[in-house]
Design a protein around this motif. Structure first.
Motif, PDB file in Angstrom:
ATOM      1  N   ILE A 110       0.817  -1.205   0.000  1.00  0.00           N
ATOM      2  CA  ILE A 110       0.000   0.000   0.000  1.00  0.00           C
ATOM      3  C   ILE A 110       0.856   1.262   0.000  1.00  0.00           C
ATOM      4  N   ASP A 111       2.057   1.207   0.566  1.00  0.00           N
ATOM      5  CA  ASP A 111       2.932   2.378   0.580  1.00  0.00           C
ATOM      6  C   ASP A 111       3.401   2.754  -0.817  1.00  0.00           C
ATOM      7  N   ASP A 112       3.295   1.830  -1.775  1.00  0.00           N
ATOM      8  CA  ASP A 112       3.688   2.113  -3.158  1.00  0.00           C
ATOM      9  C   ASP A 112       2.484   2.496  -4.011  1.00  0.00           C
ATOM     10  N   ALA A 113       1.312   2.630  -3.380  1.00  0.00           N
ATOM     11  CA  ALA A 113       0.094   2.948  -4.135  1.00  0.00           C
ATOM     12  C   ALA A 113      -0.142   4.448  -4.173  1.00  0.00           C
ATOM     13  N   VAL A 114      -0.580   4.923  -5.333  1.00  0.00           N
ATOM     14  CA  VAL A 114      -1.045   6.300  -5.475  1.00  0.00           C
ATOM     15  C   VAL A 114      -2.450   6.219  -6.050  1.00  0.00           C
ATOM     16  N   MET A 115      -3.360   7.051  -5.522  1.00  0.00           N
ATOM     17  CA  MET A 115      -4.776   6.844  -5.807  1.00  0.00           C
ATOM     18  C   MET A 115      -5.491   8.149  -6.113  1.00  0.00           C
ATOM     19  N   ASN A 116      -6.605   8.017  -6.806  1.00  0.00           N
ATOM     20  CA  ASN A 116      -7.530   9.114  -7.034  1.00  0.00           C
ATOM     21  C   ASN A 116      -8.937   8.535  -6.992  1.00  0.00           C
ATOM     22  N   ALA A 117      -9.938   9.365  -6.729  1.00  0.00           N
ATOM     23  CA  ALA A 117     -11.301   8.867  -6.566  1.00  0.00           C
ATOM     24  C   ALA A 117     -12.294   9.798  -7.231  1.00  0.00           C
ATOM     25  N   PHE A 118     -13.369   9.219  -7.769  1.00  0.00           N
ATOM     26  CA  PHE A 118     -14.494  10.007  -8.260  1.00  0.00           C
ATOM     27  C   PHE A 118     -15.777   9.252  -7.975  1.00  0.00           C
ATOM     28  N   GLU A 119     -16.866   9.999  -7.882  1.00  0.00           N
ATOM     29  CA  GLU A 119     -18.120   9.454  -7.368  1.00  0.00           C
ATOM     30  C   GLU A 119     -18.910   8.714  -8.438  1.00  0.00           C
ATOM     31  N   VAL A 120     -19.574   7.636  -8.020  1.00  0.00           N
ATOM     32  CA  VAL A 120     -20.551   6.937  -8.848  1.00  0.00           C
ATOM     33  C   VAL A 120     -21.922   7.492  -8.474  1.00  0.00           C
ATOM     34  N   PRO A 121     -22.609   8.181  -9.365  1.00  0.00           N
ATOM     35  CA  PRO A 121     -23.829   8.903  -8.970  1.00  0.00           C
ATOM     36  C   PRO A 121     -25.038   7.998  -8.830  1.00  0.00           C
ATOM     37  N   GLY A 122     -25.998   8.479  -8.036  1.00  0.00           N
ATOM     38  CA  GLY A 122     -27.351   7.948  -8.098  1.00  0.00           C
ATOM     39  C   GLY A 122     -27.688   6.792  -7.201  1.00  0.00           C
ATOM     40  N   LEU A 123     -26.697   6.109  -6.602  1.00  0.00           N
ATOM     41  CA  LEU A 123     -27.041   4.921  -5.836  1.00  0.00           C
ATOM     42  C   LEU A 123     -27.735   5.254  -4.523  1.00  0.00           C
ATOM     43  N   ASP A 124     -27.323   6.346  -3.846  1.00  0.00           N
ATOM     44  CA  ASP A 124     -27.899   6.656  -2.547  1.00  0.00           C
ATOM     45  C   ASP A 124     -29.382   7.001  -2.646  1.00  0.00           C
ATOM     46  N   SER A 125     -29.800   7.551  -3.805  1.00  0.00           N
ATOM     47  CA  SER A 125     -31.212   7.894  -3.974  1.00  0.00           C
ATOM     48  C   SER A 125     -32.073   6.655  -4.158  1.00  0.00           C
ATOM     49  N   ARG A 126     -31.457   5.497  -4.339  1.00  0.00           N
ATOM     50  CA  ARG A 126     -32.183   4.235  -4.510  1.00  0.00           C
ATOM     51  C   ARG A 126     -31.977   3.299  -3.331  1.00  0.00           C
ATOM     52  N   GLY A 127     -31.590   3.887  -2.192  1.00  0.00           N
ATOM     53  CA  GLY A 127     -31.475   3.105  -0.979  1.00  0.00           C
ATOM     54  C   GLY A 127     -30.214   2.274  -0.891  1.00  0.00           C
ATOM     55  N   ARG A 128     -29.249   2.523  -1.765  1.00  0.00           N
ATOM     56  CA  ARG A 128     -27.994   1.780  -1.724  1.00  0.00           C
ATOM     57  C   ARG A 128     -26.895   2.704  -1.237  1.00  0.00           C
ATOM     58  N   PRO A 129     -25.862   2.159  -0.610  1.00  0.00           N
ATOM     59  CA  PRO A 129     -24.777   3.014  -0.138  1.00  0.00           C
ATOM     60  C   PRO A 129     -24.111   3.736  -1.307  1.00  0.00           C
ATOM     61  N   PRO A 130     -23.837   5.031  -1.189  1.00  0.00           N
ATOM     62  CA  PRO A 130     -23.114   5.732  -2.246  1.00  0.00           C
ATOM     63  C   PRO A 130     -21.714   5.152  -2.392  1.00  0.00           C
ATOM     64  N   THR A 131     -21.221   5.116  -3.614  1.00  0.00           N
ATOM     65  CA  THR A 131     -19.924   4.499  -3.870  1.00  0.00           C
ATOM     66  C   THR A 131     -19.027   5.440  -4.664  1.00  0.00           C
TER      67      THR A 131
END
Length: 314
Positions: A110-131
């Motif tokens: 994990i110390d050699d990992a570099v990361m970025n994140a972006f949202e997957v829309p719409g799941l929370d409005s359908r009762g699922r955890p946002p991802t």
């Protein structure tokens, strides 16, 4: 494009003399140059040759791009894309909060990992955890390329990923609020996107195996049809996932983008097997700079044109 969180960009730079979108692999280099002084946008693609760094330096000089800000768009093989639950922290803290979760999803420390994140829309409005989609790359594999980019005279300002670059291209090539899919074929496999309201909901990737590669090198009727059937199966899995996960009607419109020769008939095959409205477009209609490239290269470089035209305008 998601451009923060990778951990390589902390220093402030002077105002750019232009913007470059770059892809860099063992076999090909491509860049799109957008100067800020009114000169026209230009697109280039070259075989990498034996010395990638030397080829890049030569290409940057030819393009008169020395000193320009550069976004390096990672090829699919340079990173993995994981879907994870969204942590309950501000967006600036997503990556740090997720570092412990990704330990079991990657094959390196994990110390050699570099990361970025972006949202997957719409799941929370359908009762699922946002991802979130979490893009993970290995620092030790990026650093040599970063050194080559800096040595070429470009000013590396951000790192993007091909999935988001292609999503940006699709927004331009096939705008609309309805659900639609895109399939981008390259020499190693295919990138499949499902979008709605110009937003990326699903991104999946499949790789060509040895048999697929032989078919591409030596097309034959029966074997080519089996390759088309395999591509259709992978695409159907993406559409099914979109339907099941997002509870929206699956896309019936498909934008097909192939940067390969020898796949004539793929669009008709997908139309017949999946009942999709398959559309092929000419990327140079949106980005005239691509007209100077061979036809297959215009598709390969289209996502870079989308990135270059959006650079510095957010």
């Amino acid at each position: 494009m998601a451009k923060t969180g990778w951990g390589f960009f902390s220093k402030r730079r002077r105002g750019p003399v232009g913007h470059v979108a770059l892809s860099l692999s063992m076999d090909r280099l491509a860049l799109v140059v957008r100067p800020t002084d009114g000169r026209p946008v230009r697109a280039y693609e070259r075989a990498a040759g034996a010395d990638v760094g030397a080829t890049l330096q030569s290409l940057v000089r030819e393009a008169d791009a020395v000193g320009m800000d550069c976004e390096w768009v990672l090829e699919p093989g340079a990173y993995s894309l994981q879907q994870v639950d969204k942590p309950a922290v501000p967006p600036a803290e997503w990556v740090q909060a997720l570092r412990w979760k990704v330990r079991d999803l990657i094959g390196f420390p994990i110390d050699d990992a570099v990361m970025n994140a972006f949202e997957v829309p719409g799941l929370d409005s359908r009762g699922r955890p946002p991802t979130l989609y979490l893009a993970v790359a290995r620092k030790d594999e990026l650093r040599p390329r970063i050194a080559q980019i800096e040595a070429s005279g470009l000013q590396l300002s951000s790192i993007g990923i091909s999935d988001l670059a292609w999503a940006e291209a699709v927004r331009t090539l096939s705008p609309g609020d309805d659900s639609q899919a895109a399939l981008v074929i390259d020499a190693r496999g295919g990138t499949m996107l499902a979008m709605r309201e110009n937003t990326l909901f699903v991104a999946r990737r499949f790789e060509f195996d040895g048999d697929d590669q032989r078919v591409l090198r030596e097309p034959q009727a029966g074997r080519t049809e089996r390759l088309f059937e395999r591509i259709a199966l992978e695409l159907q899995r993406t559409l099914d996932y979109f339907d099941r996960t997002h509870q929206r009607p699956p896309p019936r419109r498909l934008l097909l983008l192939s940067g390969l020769e020898g796949l004539e008939g793929l669009g008709a095959s997908l139309r017949n097997s999946l009942g999709l409205d398959v559309q092929s477009v000419s990327p140079e209609s949106a980005w005239p700079e691509l007209s100077a490239l061979p036809e297959a290269a215009r598709v390969r470089v289209a996502a870079l044109s989308a990135v270059a035209m959006g650079a510095g305008r957010a």
